[in-house]
Each structure stands twice: as structure tokens, then as C-alpha cells.
Design an enzyme around this catalytic site. Structure first.
Site, PDB file in Angstrom:
ATOM      1  CD  GLU A  35      -2.806  -1.322   2.288  1.00  0.00           C
ATOM      2  OE1 GLU A  35      -2.636  -0.779   3.205  1.00  0.00           O
ATOM      3  OE2 GLU A  35      -4.073  -1.553   2.013  1.00  0.00           O
TER       4      GLU A  35
ATOM      5  CD  GLU B 169      -4.450  -5.719   2.649  1.00  0.00           C
ATOM      6  OE1 GLU B 169      -5.236  -4.899   3.369  1.00  0.00           O
ATOM      7  OE2 GLU B 169      -3.208  -5.795   2.788  1.00  0.00           O
TER       8      GLU B 169
END
Length: 625
Positions: free
Chosen positions: A189, A272
Site C-alpha cells: 500500500e 485484501e
């Protein structure tokens, strides 16, 4: 004759590889291969849908790795995703750890034995509600200060040194080499943190150096234009996956994802898919609805998208490894619980008899046609009942027994925990000043590392006293810092601290000089007048004819501290704040016969001085519960 490292050796290797490939073709064996084409995943010549889930090896006792993977497989998953925390494997510079909880190779081979594929997230930053986002805290001691997650030259040299050890262990386990690993994630991320593309390019080059050009490298970023713009590396042919809030319409986000992948290289993947959420101390336990979670997953899988459940099984932040978050400023500090249950379908203790597991399993079967694998037998739990604890010693009585004198740091100004070499747990700071009280010694015994920030702009999170200390306008100097070790807690009852205090006062001899005698005197003076940290010990017996079973220790009535079972750190308890009341104790930590529980209570004991060993977890503690 050319050496093995020269062009002759390279030609020989290429020839051997060609012969091997030809032999496979002659014998009718298709070469193992995983790739992305026509905006889809392909494995061994056929389209492949990833139905995965995060199951972190470092949050599960190794004896239960197989059990948790089997429960993930029975859920319908074909792929396991896991982070690799750098701080677990290099706790001290160039001190490598790959045994026990850190035996990643055994975990990956076990996944393969169970016919599951692996998506490996090698960092170097992982986030994951793990201390410092997986970075070793000794990185915070380097001067000039490192700029983490950047193209800082010193930082990159340390990443290279780490990957030089890790990635050669990973390479034989890649799918094309006969192993289970189909994809390797770069960073984590990053688009939510920065835009240093040179840093990302370097990581890609480094990964290719050790893993080759055939492995699918990927990034994971939030499904927005800004995060994908900052975090994607399509110039290096790195696959950009996305994550987003459960319940968001996934397909507009998957269409956005295509803009940050090369043409034909954008298989729709939620790397995710959140099955629950994290919880901090002082909050209500985070939960999500089973039916709405299943509906959201169905919207991806039944349209042939791929998803990885975060988490499939959360596990436990044993020891001092939990992470923390901040709010809008670095002072809004929020530490994560010991439990990392995450409201995942496979509960912290392995339970699958819950609505979320059943709903997700049903959706996966409906959308993919995957046969329903049988559930493994339940791991039994036991209530071992109330255990009476005895106070073994006050902290100041025996601090010399849990502090190595060779590791005591001395400095004009207080040092951070990291600079003293105390990376986790507790550090005792001591200085002296001319005050009005009966003693001239000042101690601050409750400087505790509750977990370093693992996400956001304030990740450079040193612990301890980080500034000068003033009292009545006077700056204190001449500090001593005592690192506390909990390695010998089973021997606490043998220390006989009161007798040692008497001896010390009589002889005036101290391994740390006068400061230690004054601390002991301070302990005597404060006895019954303050919340001095104290050690408590209790025993419970498991009959040799009985099966050793999982349990939970309830700390209702206690305040805050750390608990150890048979010298294993099961984590922090803080029931006065909540919401977690009980800590999970897996059976492999226990033993037939005598079991020893030691508690380091910081503020004051349960008036009854008992703990309760129960079958079920409890998340109903705190001031408003």
C-alpha cells in the site's frame, strides 16, 4: 576452461534448462507456469481464479500451522497469502532467525503439501498491525536517521542485505521451480504513503535479481486514482492489485485498476477483501455482518473476479509484536489488541462453527464449484478453573535479577529504548535530583513500549523518553537506563527478594552501585502507598492421563500488564480499558503436570488475586462494559 561464473557456465546452465524442458515435453509433462494474460490469471495453460486468504505463520504456534491451513482449505480457498516480517527474522543486525515461529520455509512447504498456492508479501514494509510495520526497530538507531520506505541509500543497502538472505530461500519455492509461490508482493500500500518511484523501481530490480523474470510481482494499493498513481509500477511490468472497503461496488474499481496495468495484464483482484477489522485498546470489538460480507464476496467471485480474504484467520499478536495507529496527529496513539481475531471466519482459536465461515464457504462453493473439503476435527478447549496467584516480589525488589548489569546504559540525557538496545517491553529510567522528599532519587518505572506505529506518516516511532526531563524548572542529568528481561520468570519464586533486600541494606553492596540500594529503599518506603509494579505467580495441574487442551486466561479484576505461561509471553492484558478480557493459550504452550503462570502487573492486582482459565474468549471488558 571457463569458470562456472563465466559465460561457459551460463551456456551450460542454459543447455541444461533446455534439455530439462525438452525432456518434460517428451514425457508429456507441461512446464509449471503461472502468468497473467487477457486480463486473467493462467496456471499451466488454463484460466485460474484466485480464491485466497491471509493466514500469517508468525501469528500461529507452529504446531497449529497445518490445522489452520486445513481450515482455510475447507473454506474453499486455493491460495494462502502471508506477510514476511523483517523484524522477526533479523531481530538484531545480521542475526538471522528462521526457526520456530520464524521457520517460513517449513510453512511454505506445508502449504504445498496441502495443495495450496502462496502469494508472498516480502515487504520490506508490511503494515499488518505488526510492530513498526515489520521493520526491525534497530533501524531507528542509525545516524543520520533513515528515511524509511524511500530511496535513502543507507536504508536501501539494509533492505538489500535482508533480501540477500530471504529471497534465495524463497526462490526454490517459486511455482516455476516446483514450489507453491505464484506471486510475490513488493512493498505494501505504498500509494497511501508516498510517491518515490525510484524506491519502488529499486525493489523490483532487487527482487528480479534473486527471483528471476518469470515470477509475477505485484503491488497492492487502495482502489483510488491517487493511491494507484503513487503505488503502481506498470513500467516494470508489475501487476497492480487493489483493495477497498467491503461492500463497495468492486467492478468500477477493477476498471480503474486496468488503467494502472499493462494492456491485457489486469486480472481483477481484491488482494485484501476485508472479512472484519482491527481493534485498538479502549474500543468496542470490531465486527462485521456475515451475510453482507458473503454478499460482497459473491459480487466478485460469481463474476469471475479473484479475491484474497483479509483475514481468513487472524491469530494472535503474541509477545510484544502488536502494532499501533495514530489519528490526525502523532499524539493520538492507539495500540492494537493482543488478539488479532479480526472477526475472521476462522477465529483466533480456530473455531469455524460460526455464521461468517458458513456463509463464505457457501458463496465460494456456489461461485467457483470448488468441492467442499471436509472440516478438520475441532481442537478441544478446556476450563482449568480458578488459579490463585501469590505475589512473588515487587518490581524494585528484584529488578537487578531481571536486568543484565552489562546492558545498563549511562548517559547525560535519557536515551530512547532502541539506543539502549531494549527493542521491546520495558526500560527503567533512573536519575537523581535535590528534591524535598526523603530520597533524592527519581525513577520512572512505567515507561512501556505498547507497540510501535505500523501505518501512516508517523511510522518512525521511537520509544522511551525522547526529550530532556525537568522538575521544578531543573533539567535532570546523569541517567541510568536498565533494560528488563523476562527470560527467567519461572525462577522468580527462587529469588527470595525480601532476604536479598535485607542483605543488600546490611552490606551496602550493589552490582549497580548506590542507585540500586536507593531504589530498594524507595520500594520499602513506598510499600502499600503506591501502585508499584509487581510479579505474581500461580500454578495449575493437568493430569498426565488427560489431553492437554487450549484455554483462555481471563484477567477480569486486574489492571494492566503482561502474562507468561511456562515462560512463553502470551501477550498484554488490559481489562480495565478493554475490550479484551482473556488471552488465548494454545495447547502446545501447556504441558502435562505443573504449569506456571507469571503476571507482571503494572498498577495493582485483582483483589482476590485469581485468574480464571476458561474455554471461550471474552471481549466485554472496559469501563463501559
Amino acid at each position: 576452461m571457463a569458470s562456472a561464473g563465466g559465460f561457459g557456465g551460463l551456456s551450460l546452465l542454459l543447455a541444461l534448462s533446455l534439455c530439462s524442458a525438452l525432456a518434460s515435453t517428451v514425457h508429456g509433462e507441461a512446464p509449471r507456469r503461472f502468468w497473467i494474460e487477457d486480463d486473467a490469471f493462467w496456471k499451466d495453460g488454463a484460466p485460474f481464479q484466485i480464491v485466497g486468504g491471509d493466514v500469517h505463520y508468525f501469528r500461529i504456534v507452529p504446531e497449529y500451522w497445518k490445522d489452520r491451513l486445513l481450515r482455510a482449505k475447507a473454506l474453499g480457498l486455493n491460495t494462502i497469502q502471508t506477510y514476511v516480517p523483517w523484524n522477526l527474522h533479523e531481530p538484531e543486525p545480521q542475526s538471522w532467525e528462521f526457526k520456530g515461529f520464524a521457520d517460513i520455509e517449513s510453512y511454505l512447504r506445508l502449504a504445498q503439501e496441502l495443495e495450496m498456492l502462496v502469494m508472498l508479501r516480502v515487504g520490506p514494509y508490511i503494515c499488518g498491525e505488526w510492530d513498526l510495520g515489520g521493520f526491525p526497530p534497530w533501524l531507528l538507531t542509525i545516524e543520520p536517521a533513515l528515511k524509511l520506505r524511500s530511496s535513502d541509500a543507507t536504508y536501501l543497502s539494509l533492505v538489500e542485505r535482508w533480501w540477500r538472505v530471504l529471497l534465495p530461500k524463497v526462490a526454490p519455492l517459486l511455482y516455476e521451480n516446483g514450489g507453491p509461490i505464484i506471486m510475490v508482493q513488493i512493498e505494501n500500500e505504498f500509494g497511501s504513503f508516498g510517491d518515490d518511484k525510484n524506491y519502488l523501481h529499486y525493489l523490483v530490480q532487487l527482487a528480479r535479481r534473486y527471483l528471476g523474470n518469470d515470477i509475477v510481482l505485484y503491488t497492492t494499493d487502495g482502489g483510488t486514482t491517487n493511491t494507484l498513481k503513487n503505488g503502481a509500477i506498470l513500467q516494470d511490468d508489475v501487476f497492480a492489485a487493489v483493495d477497498f472497503s467491503t461492500g463497495d461496488d468492486p467492478w468500477p474499481i477493477f476498471r480503474l485498476q486496468k488503467k494502472y496495468n499493462l494492456p491485457g495484464k489486469s486480472a481483477p483482484l481484491s488482494a485484501e477483501f476485508y472479512t472484519g477489522w482491527l481493534t485498538h485498546w479502549g474500543e468496542s470489538i470490531a465486527t462485521t455482518d456475515a451475510s453482507s460480507t458473503a454478499k460482497a464476496l459473491k459480487s466478485i467471485l460469481c463474476r469471475n473476479g479473484s479475491a484474497v480474504l483479509y483475514m481468513a484467520h487472524g491469530g494472535t499478536n503474541f509477545g510484544f509484536y502488536n502494532g499501533a495507529n495514530t489519528g490526525q496527529t502523532e499524539y493520538e496513539y492507539k495500540a492494537d489488541l493482543t488478539s488479532y481475531d479480526y472477526d475472521a471466519p476462522i477465529k483466533e482459536h480456530g473455531d469455524v462453527h460460526n455464521p461468517k465461515y458458513k456463509a463464505l464457504r457457501r458463496v465460494i462453493h456456489e461461485c467457483t464449484g470448488t468441492p467442499l473439503h471436509p472440516l478438520p476435527a475441532d481442537i478441544e478447549r478446556a476450563s482449568y478453573g480458578l488459579v490463585k496467584l501469590q505475589k512473588v516480589a515487587s518490581f524494585f525488589d528484584i529488578f537487578d535479577k531481571i536486568c543484565d548489569p552489562l546492558k545498563v546504559a549511562v548517559s547525560e540525557q535519557p536515551l530512547s529504548m532502541e539506543l539502549t538496545g531494549q527493542m521491546f517491553g520495558f526500560l527503567l529510567y533512573v536519575s537523581e535530583y535535590q528534591g524535598k522528599g526523603p530520597y533524592s532519587i527519581l525513577s520512572i518505572p512505567k515507561v512501556e513500549n505498547m507497540g510501535r506505529v505500523n501505518y501512516g506518516p508517523y511510522i518512525f516511532d521511537q520509544k522511551g523518553i525522547l526529550s530532556t526531563v525537568e522538575i521544578d524548572g531543573v533539567t535532570l542529568h546523569h541517567w541510568k537506563m536498565y533494560p528488563l528481561s523476562f527470560n527467567l520468570l519461572e525462577n522468580l519464586s527462587k529469588f527470595q527478594p525480601i532476604q536479598q533486600i535485607t542483605d543488600a541494606r546490611a552490606s551496602k553492596v550493589s552490582s549497580h552501585g548506590g542507585s540500586q540500594n536507593k531504589l530498594r529503599d524507595l520500594s520499602f518506603y513506598l510499600n502499600g502507598k503506591s501502585e508499584e509494579p509487581e510479579f505474581y505467580e500461580g500454578h495449575f495441574h493437568i493430569d498426565s492421563n488427560s489431553t492437554v487442551k487450549d484455554t483462555f486466561i481471563s484477567f477480569r479484576g486486574w489492571n494492566k500488564g503482561v502474562a507468561f505461561v511456562n515462560n512463553f509471553n502470551i501477550g498484554r492484558f488490559w481489562p480495565v480499558t478493554g475490550p479484551q478480557c482473556a488471552l488465548y493459550v494454545p495447547a502446545p504452550i501447556l504441558r502435562s503436570g505443573d504449569n506456571i503462570v507469571v503476571i507482571f502487573e503494572l498498577h495493582g492486582p485483582n483483589p482476590e488475586r485469581t485468574i480464571n482459565l476458561v474455554e471461550d474468549p471474552d471481549f466485554t471488558c472496559g469501563p463501559n462494559r
